[in-house]
Every structure is written in C-alpha cells, then in structure tokens.
Design a protein around this motif. Structure first.
Motif, mmCIF file in Angstrom:
data_model
loop_
_atom_site.group_PDB
_atom_site.id
_atom_site.type_symbol
_atom_site.label_atom_id
_atom_site.label_comp_id
_atom_site.label_asym_id
_atom_site.label_seq_id
_atom_site.Cartn_x
_atom_site.Cartn_y
_atom_site.Cartn_z
ATOM 1 N N ASP A 302 0.838 -1.195 0.000
ATOM 2 C CA ASP A 302 0.000 0.000 0.000
ATOM 3 C C ASP A 302 0.875 1.248 0.000
ATOM 4 O O ASP A 302 1.987 1.237 0.529
ATOM 5 N N VAL A 303 0.363 2.322 -0.608
ATOM 6 C CA VAL A 303 1.074 3.597 -0.619
ATOM 7 C C VAL A 303 0.111 4.698 -0.207
ATOM 8 O O VAL A 303 -1.104 4.561 -0.331
ATOM 9 N N SER A 304 0.649 5.787 0.293
ATOM 10 C CA SER A 304 -0.154 6.959 0.621
ATOM 11 C C SER A 304 0.577 8.197 0.165
ATOM 12 O O SER A 304 1.815 8.197 0.033
ATOM 13 N N LEU A 305 -0.170 9.249 -0.083
ATOM 14 C CA LEU A 305 0.425 10.483 -0.563
ATOM 15 C C LEU A 305 0.927 11.319 0.610
ATOM 16 O O LEU A 305 0.222 11.501 1.601
ATOM 17 N N SER A 306 2.136 11.820 0.471
ATOM 18 C CA SER A 306 2.740 12.673 1.492
ATOM 19 C C SER A 306 3.097 14.012 0.855
ATOM 20 O O SER A 306 3.757 14.061 -0.183
ATOM 21 N N TRP A 307 2.637 15.110 1.465
ATOM 22 C CA TRP A 307 2.902 16.446 0.936
ATOM 23 C C TRP A 307 4.319 16.879 1.285
ATOM 24 O O TRP A 307 4.761 16.723 2.424
ATOM 25 N N ARG A 308 5.021 17.426 0.327
ATOM 26 C CA ARG A 308 6.344 17.985 0.591
ATOM 27 C C ARG A 308 6.238 19.219 1.486
ATOM 28 O O ARG A 308 7.092 19.467 2.324
ATOM 29 N N ASP A 309 5.171 19.986 1.276
ATOM 30 C CA ASP A 309 4.934 21.190 2.064
ATOM 31 C C ASP A 309 3.496 21.144 2.569
ATOM 32 O O ASP A 309 2.588 21.694 1.938
ATOM 33 N N PRO A 310 3.258 20.488 3.715
ATOM 34 C CA PRO A 310 1.889 20.354 4.229
ATOM 35 C C PRO A 310 1.201 21.703 4.435
ATOM 36 O O PRO A 310 -0.023 21.796 4.304
ATOM 37 N N ALA A 311 1.978 22.733 4.757
ATOM 38 C CA ALA A 311 1.375 24.046 4.991
ATOM 39 C C ALA A 311 0.731 24.602 3.729
ATOM 40 O O ALA A 311 -0.241 25.365 3.794
ATOM 41 N N ALA A 312 1.250 24.228 2.558
ATOM 42 C CA ALA A 312 0.728 24.758 1.296
ATOM 43 C C ALA A 312 -0.681 24.239 1.021
ATOM 44 O O ALA A 312 -1.571 25.006 0.652
ATOM 45 N N ILE A 313 -0.892 22.929 1.197
ATOM 46 C CA ILE A 313 -2.242 22.402 0.967
ATOM 47 C C ILE A 313 -3.179 22.879 2.067
ATOM 48 O O ILE A 313 -4.358 23.172 1.807
ATOM 49 N N ALA A 314 -2.668 23.036 3.292
ATOM 50 C CA ALA A 314 -3.497 23.545 4.386
ATOM 51 C C ALA A 314 -3.970 24.959 4.082
ATOM 52 O O ALA A 314 -5.144 25.301 4.303
ATOM 53 N N ALA A 315 -3.087 25.781 3.557
ATOM 54 C CA ALA A 315 -3.449 27.162 3.236
ATOM 55 C C ALA A 315 -4.488 27.202 2.120
ATOM 56 O O ALA A 315 -5.399 28.042 2.130
ATOM 57 N N LEU A 316 -4.351 26.301 1.158
ATOM 58 C CA LEU A 316 -5.305 26.259 0.056
ATOM 59 C C LEU A 316 -6.702 25.887 0.575
ATOM 60 O O LEU A 316 -7.706 26.488 0.171
ATOM 61 N N LEU A 317 -6.767 24.907 1.469
ATOM 62 C CA LEU A 317 -8.047 24.514 2.025
ATOM 63 C C LEU A 317 -8.613 25.585 2.947
ATOM 64 O O LEU A 317 -9.828 25.760 3.040
ATOM 65 N N ASP A 318 -7.727 26.313 3.623
ATOM 66 C CA ASP A 318 -8.168 27.421 4.483
ATOM 67 C C ASP A 318 -8.914 28.471 3.667
ATOM 68 O O ASP A 318 -9.866 29.085 4.142
ATOM 69 N N GLY A 319 -8.439 28.674 2.429
ATOM 70 C CA GLY A 319 -9.023 29.734 1.605
ATOM 71 C C GLY A 319 -10.255 29.298 0.845
ATOM 72 O O GLY A 319 -10.815 30.077 0.074
ATOM 73 N N MET A 320 -10.675 28.031 1.037
ATOM 74 C CA MET A 320 -11.814 27.524 0.301
ATOM 75 C C MET A 320 -13.104 28.047 0.908
ATOM 76 O O MET A 320 -13.325 27.984 2.108
#
Length: 322
Positions: A302-320
């Motif tokens: 099994d594999v899972s996706l790991s963000w290189r910069d977790p803060a970047a995706i968090a910021a994108l979701l914050d702005g949704m």
C-alpha cells in the motif's frame, strides 16, 4: 487500455490522428454546451487530471480527505465508479459491494469516508448532501461539466507528465493542458519532475509537490525476492516502488488498468512466484479485484500520498469558501 508509445514520443501516428483529436475537442465543447450544471450546497473539491490513465488522483483524494477530517469536517467522497456495473447513485458498502459492482477505487475510498458512486455526478452530490456531509471531495471529474466545484486540483504524475501534449487519440490529453490549468486552483505534482511540468506551470498556479510513500508494513519486503504484478494506469510506477523499498524483483507482469483478475490467472501468478522462491505482491487497488480466495496468497504493498509542504495544501483549504 495500454497507452500507445506515440502518446509519449509523438511522430507520424500522432500526426495521422490529429483530425480525430479535433473531433474529440468538438465533442467536449458540445457536451459542455448541452449539460445542465449543479452547484452543491456544500463545498466541492474536484481532484482531477488532464490525461488518460492514472496520475495519482485517488491517493490525493484520500490525502485531502484526511486533512479535512482532522479539521473536524464530515467528508463525503464522490466517484464515477469506473469499471463497476452499478450506475448509482449508491453509497458504497465494502461489506456488500465488490469491485465488479462499484469499481476498485471506490472500495478504497469507502474505507476512509462515506463514498457514493454515480455516473450522474450531480445525483451523487445530492445523495451525499442528504447523508449530511460538510464537504465533498470528488475523485476525477475535471472534464465533467455537470458539477460546479468550489476548488479544483490538477494532479500530474511527474514521471509521465502530459506525454506528447496532444489530445486523444493523438495523445493522452483529455482536454488541452492550458484549459485544465485554467480551471484549477493548484497543480499537485507527484514524484520527481522528469518531464518539465514545473516549467509548464510557471507562476500561473501554485505547485504542490507530493510523493507516494509505501506503508511501513511494506518495508518488510526489503531484501525479499518478489514477483510483482499490477493492473493500474502506470504499472511501472509499482515496479519502481518495489525497487525503492529494496525488494529483489525477480519478475513483473503488467495488466491493463482496472483488470478483472480470474481465479486461474491469479493461481498461475502464485505458482510462478513459488517456482521462483518469491513472494507474489500487488497494489491495494489490484487487491480489491482479486478473487476472495486468492487474496490471502498475495502480499499487498500500500502507498499513501505525502505532501512535501503540508502548509501549502493547508493554506489552500483554508481559503476555500462555499
């Protein structure tokens, strides 16, 4: 379907099929013009790609869903249910449904959050709203005009990129690259950028880098002789994963994406592995398509996706916003 070589290299076959690509584009334009759109009452995140075949959409959906669940959101997942016989809308129940009915990816999604399959995506979104979720994450659908997303993520496999850059059937693109980029809030680049995607994106959209990481349990295969097999969009990705975890790959067999494994076919793979003194291994997506009696004989990586910069995706979701 196995992608033809000219989807990567171009050449005369791609040039000969260019007129058919114009028809593909015309068909997409007609579909957009004649489709009634629906805007869900809750935020909708579309995780899609520009090319045919696998790019890592499902692991991205699961990673986005996990981020939202941590925030306390009631997340619902929406899929077309490719490869299944049910048209939906129907909520996926892994205890009741098999991959032949709902497809392979929905079974993986349903283990993480309430999941609905629907050929009619709008009907699927309405069912999720009835279930009482706060946010919908849709697996694929960037080219589907029936739903209006709040935010779209364009997923690109760093190893495959966009091939020769031409529309199907002359190339792998489901729509022009610039059109896919224009409708997306950010690009998710999975793995090493071997085809210059970062340059293609430039400063037009944020580039979110990510990698697919094997589960800790998979690391027990390090130094072990393995026979790998996979029926996913890019089987070579699984071959690379086995090499990266340090397994000794003594054989590998690729199948078409969403391949439905027959019992005899799996037994032949298992017997071949035994003859090679090796462990038969496959992906989680393939495992749900194995006959139930064969699953205990095959090891799942099994594999899972790991963000290189977790803060970047968090910021994108914050702005949704809805």
């Amino acid at each position: 379907m196995k992608a033809p070589g000219f989807w990567t290299t171009g050449g005369w076959p791609a040039a000969a099929l260019a007129p058919a690509s114009w028809l593909w584009r015309l068909g997409a334009q007609i579909r957009r013009a004649t489709t009634t759109t629906y805007r869900p009452a809750v935020p909708l995140i579309c995780v899609g790609n520009a090319t045919a075949g696998g790019a890592g959409k499902t692991p991205t959906v699961l990673a986005v869903a996990a981020e939202l669940i941590v925030r306390g959101s009631r997340v619902g997942l929406l899929s077309r249910g490719h490869g299944g016989t049910l048209s939906g809308p129907v909520r996926v129940d892994p205890a009741v449904h098999g991959s032949a009915e709902v497809g392979d990816e929905p079974l993986l999604l349903a283990a993480a959050a309430p999941t609905v399959i629907a050929r009619d995506r709008a009907a699927g979104a309405r069912l999720l709203e009835e279930i009482g979720i706060d946010v919908i994450v849709m697996d694929d659908g960037l080219q589907n005009p029936s739903l209006i997303p709040t935010l779209s993520l364009l997923v690109v496999d760093g190893g495959a990129g966009i091939g020769n850059g031409q529309l199907m059937p002359a190339g792998p693109l489901r729509e022009p690259w610039d059109a896919a980029l224009q409708k997306s809030a950010a690009v998710v680049l999975i793995g090493d950028d071997r085809t210059g995607i970062a340059t293609r994106v430039g400063d037009r959209r944020p580039l979110l880098r990510a990698v697919l990481e094997p589960s800790p349990a998979s690391l027990t295969l390090r130094g072990q002789r393995v026979l790998g097999f996979a029926g996913i969009g890019r089987p070579d990705k699984f071959r690379e994963t086995l090499t990266e975890i340090g397994a000794e790959l003594v054989g590998f067999q690729a199948f078409a994406d969403h391949h439905a494994y027959r019992p005899l076919e799996v037994m032949e793979l298992v017997e071949r592995a035994v003859g090679l003194n090796a462990i038969p291994v496959t992906t989680a997506k393939d495992a749900v398509r194995l006959p139930p009696e064969a699953r205990p004989m095959v090891t799942v990586v099994d594999v899972s996706l790991s963000w290189r910069d977790p803060a970047a995706i968090a910021a994108l979701l914050d702005g949704m916003t809805p």
